[in-house]
Design a protein around this motif. Structure first.
Motif, PDB file in Angstrom:
ATOM      1  N   ALA A 186       5.935   6.129   7.183  1.00 28.91           N
ATOM      2  CA  ALA A 186       6.214   6.786   5.902  1.00 28.91           C
ATOM      3  C   ALA A 186       6.063   8.304   6.012  1.00 28.91           C
ATOM      4  O   ALA A 186       6.864   9.055   5.440  1.00 28.91           O
ATOM      5  CB  ALA A 186       5.282   6.240   4.821  1.00 28.91           C
TER       6      ALA A 186
ATOM      7  N   MET B 296      -3.376   6.832   2.938  1.00 26.84           N
ATOM      8  CA  MET B 296      -3.105   5.492   2.433  1.00 26.84           C
ATOM      9  C   MET B 296      -4.443   4.779   2.275  1.00 26.84           C
ATOM     10  O   MET B 296      -5.260   4.749   3.205  1.00 26.84           O
ATOM     11  CB  MET B 296      -2.224   4.714   3.425  1.00 26.84           C
ATOM     12  CG  MET B 296      -1.883   3.320   2.964  1.00 26.84           C
ATOM     13  SD  MET B 296      -0.743   2.484   4.102  1.00 26.84           S
ATOM     14  CE  MET B 296      -1.788   2.230   5.529  1.00 26.84           C
TER      15      MET B 296
ATOM     16  N   ASP C  54       9.114  10.980   5.434  1.00 28.79           N
ATOM     17  CA  ASP C  54       8.992  12.037   4.435  1.00 28.79           C
ATOM     18  C   ASP C  54       9.191  13.412   5.064  1.00 28.79           C
ATOM     19  O   ASP C  54       9.874  14.272   4.496  1.00 28.79           O
ATOM     20  CB  ASP C  54       7.631  11.959   3.740  1.00 28.79           C
ATOM     21  CG  ASP C  54       7.508  12.995   2.640  1.00 28.79           C
ATOM     22  OD1 ASP C  54       8.259  12.903   1.644  1.00 28.79           O
ATOM     23  OD2 ASP C  54       6.681  13.916   2.778  1.00 28.79           O
TER      24      ASP C  54
ATOM     25  N   TYR D  47      -1.209  12.935   5.332  1.00 32.12           N
ATOM     26  CA  TYR D  47      -0.705  11.792   4.578  1.00 32.12           C
ATOM     27  C   TYR D  47      -1.843  10.798   4.499  1.00 32.12           C
ATOM     28  O   TYR D  47      -2.624  10.669   5.451  1.00 32.12           O
ATOM     29  CB  TYR D  47       0.520  11.184   5.275  1.00 32.12           C
ATOM     30  CG  TYR D  47       1.741  12.056   5.135  1.00 32.12           C
ATOM     31  CD1 TYR D  47       2.661  11.830   4.119  1.00 32.12           C
ATOM     32  CD2 TYR D  47       1.980  13.104   6.008  1.00 32.12           C
ATOM     33  CE1 TYR D  47       3.783  12.631   3.975  1.00 32.12           C
ATOM     34  CE2 TYR D  47       3.092  13.918   5.874  1.00 32.12           C
ATOM     35  CZ  TYR D  47       3.992  13.672   4.853  1.00 32.12           C
ATOM     36  OH  TYR D  47       5.102  14.467   4.707  1.00 32.12           O
TER      37      TYR D  47
ATOM     38  N   MET E  50       0.849  -1.183   0.000  1.00 32.96           N
ATOM     39  CA  MET E  50       0.000   0.000   0.000  1.00 32.96           C
ATOM     40  C   MET E  50       0.886   1.235   0.000  1.00 32.96           C
ATOM     41  O   MET E  50       1.850   1.312   0.733  1.00 32.96           O
ATOM     42  CB  MET E  50      -0.918  -0.015   1.203  1.00 32.96           C
ATOM     43  CG  MET E  50      -1.891  -1.144   1.152  1.00 32.96           C
ATOM     44  SD  MET E  50      -3.004  -1.112   2.539  1.00 32.96           S
ATOM     45  CE  MET E  50      -3.858  -2.623   2.193  1.00 32.96           C
ATOM     46  N   THR E  51       0.513   2.169  -0.811  1.00 36.57           N
ATOM     47  CA  THR E  51       1.313   3.367  -0.997  1.00 36.57           C
ATOM     48  C   THR E  51       0.792   4.512  -0.144  1.00 36.57           C
ATOM     49  O   THR E  51      -0.412   4.778  -0.112  1.00 36.57           O
ATOM     50  CB  THR E  51       1.277   3.786  -2.483  1.00 36.57           C
ATOM     51  OG1 THR E  51       1.740   2.691  -3.269  1.00 36.57           O
ATOM     52  CG2 THR E  51       2.137   4.993  -2.738  1.00 36.57           C
ATOM     53  N   VAL E  52       1.708   5.199   0.514  1.00 36.46           N
ATOM     54  CA  VAL E  52       1.373   6.395   1.292  1.00 36.46           C
ATOM     55  C   VAL E  52       1.627   7.601   0.393  1.00 36.46           C
ATOM     56  O   VAL E  52       2.667   7.699  -0.255  1.00 36.46           O
ATOM     57  CB  VAL E  52       2.230   6.477   2.567  1.00 36.46           C
ATOM     58  CG1 VAL E  52       1.983   7.790   3.300  1.00 36.46           C
ATOM     59  CG2 VAL E  52       1.937   5.291   3.479  1.00 36.46           C
ATOM     60  N   ARG E  53       0.668   8.495   0.361  1.00 29.88           N
ATOM     61  CA  ARG E  53       0.831   9.707  -0.437  1.00 29.88           C
ATOM     62  C   ARG E  53       0.653  10.939   0.455  1.00 29.88           C
ATOM     63  O   ARG E  53      -0.095  10.910   1.435  1.00 29.88           O
ATOM     64  CB  ARG E  53      -0.133   9.717  -1.611  1.00 29.88           C
ATOM     65  CG  ARG E  53      -1.588   9.770  -1.231  1.00 29.88           C
ATOM     66  CD  ARG E  53      -2.513   9.578  -2.444  1.00 29.88           C
ATOM     67  NE  ARG E  53      -3.878   9.375  -2.007  1.00 29.88           N
ATOM     68  CZ  ARG E  53      -4.387   8.198  -1.664  1.00 29.88           C
ATOM     69  NH1 ARG E  53      -3.664   7.112  -1.707  1.00 29.88           N
ATOM     70  NH2 ARG E  53      -5.658   8.099  -1.254  1.00 29.88           N
TER      71      ARG E  53
ATOM     72  N   ARG F  67       2.425   1.692   9.347  1.00 28.27           N
ATOM     73  CA  ARG F  67       2.971   1.877   8.002  1.00 28.27           C
ATOM     74  C   ARG F  67       2.786   3.319   7.532  1.00 28.27           C
ATOM     75  O   ARG F  67       3.696   3.942   6.981  1.00 28.27           O
ATOM     76  CB  ARG F  67       2.270   0.926   7.040  1.00 28.27           C
ATOM     77  CG  ARG F  67       3.197   0.347   6.006  1.00 28.27           C
ATOM     78  CD  ARG F  67       2.496  -0.648   5.115  1.00 28.27           C
ATOM     79  NE  ARG F  67       2.050  -1.807   5.882  1.00 28.27           N
ATOM     80  CZ  ARG F  67       1.269  -2.754   5.423  1.00 28.27           C
ATOM     81  NH1 ARG F  67       0.827  -2.682   4.179  1.00 28.27           N
ATOM     82  NH2 ARG F  67       0.916  -3.772   6.159  1.00 28.27           N
TER      83      ARG F  67
END
Length: 87
Positions: free
Chosen positions: A55, A14, A59, A12, A1-4, A51
């Motif tokens: 992240a 996800m 960042d 943030y 799963m991507t964190v943006r 998670r």
């Protein structure tokens, strides 16, 4: 799963199996103050918040911010990961 990073919403994000997990922050000079973390109820206890927060903090550091945990989950995460303790 991507964190943006959703800079416009100051959070943030996800995507999880059941919805959207978020870590909300506000900026104050060179500090990023994390004020709220939320994971869909059906996804609690699956490690998604860790998670996401991991992240997000990585960042924030990469972008030159000092971490200020103001949310209980982020406080506990920083205790377990002292590399993010910027006090």
């Amino acid at each position: 799963m991507t964190v943006r990073h959703n800079a416009a919403a100051h959070r943030y994000e996800m995507d999880t199996d059941s919805g959207l997990a978020i870590a909300v922050y506000r900026e104050q000079g060179d500090r990023m103050i994390f004020t709220h973390t939320e994971v869909p109820a059906a996804d609690e206890g699956k490690g998604f918040a860790s998670r996401l927060v991991g992240a997000a903090l990585a960042d924030a550091h990469k972008r030159g911010f000092k971490i200020v945990p103001a949310c209980s989950f982020v406080v506990a995460y920083v205790r377990r990961h002292p590399e993010y303790d910027d006090r």
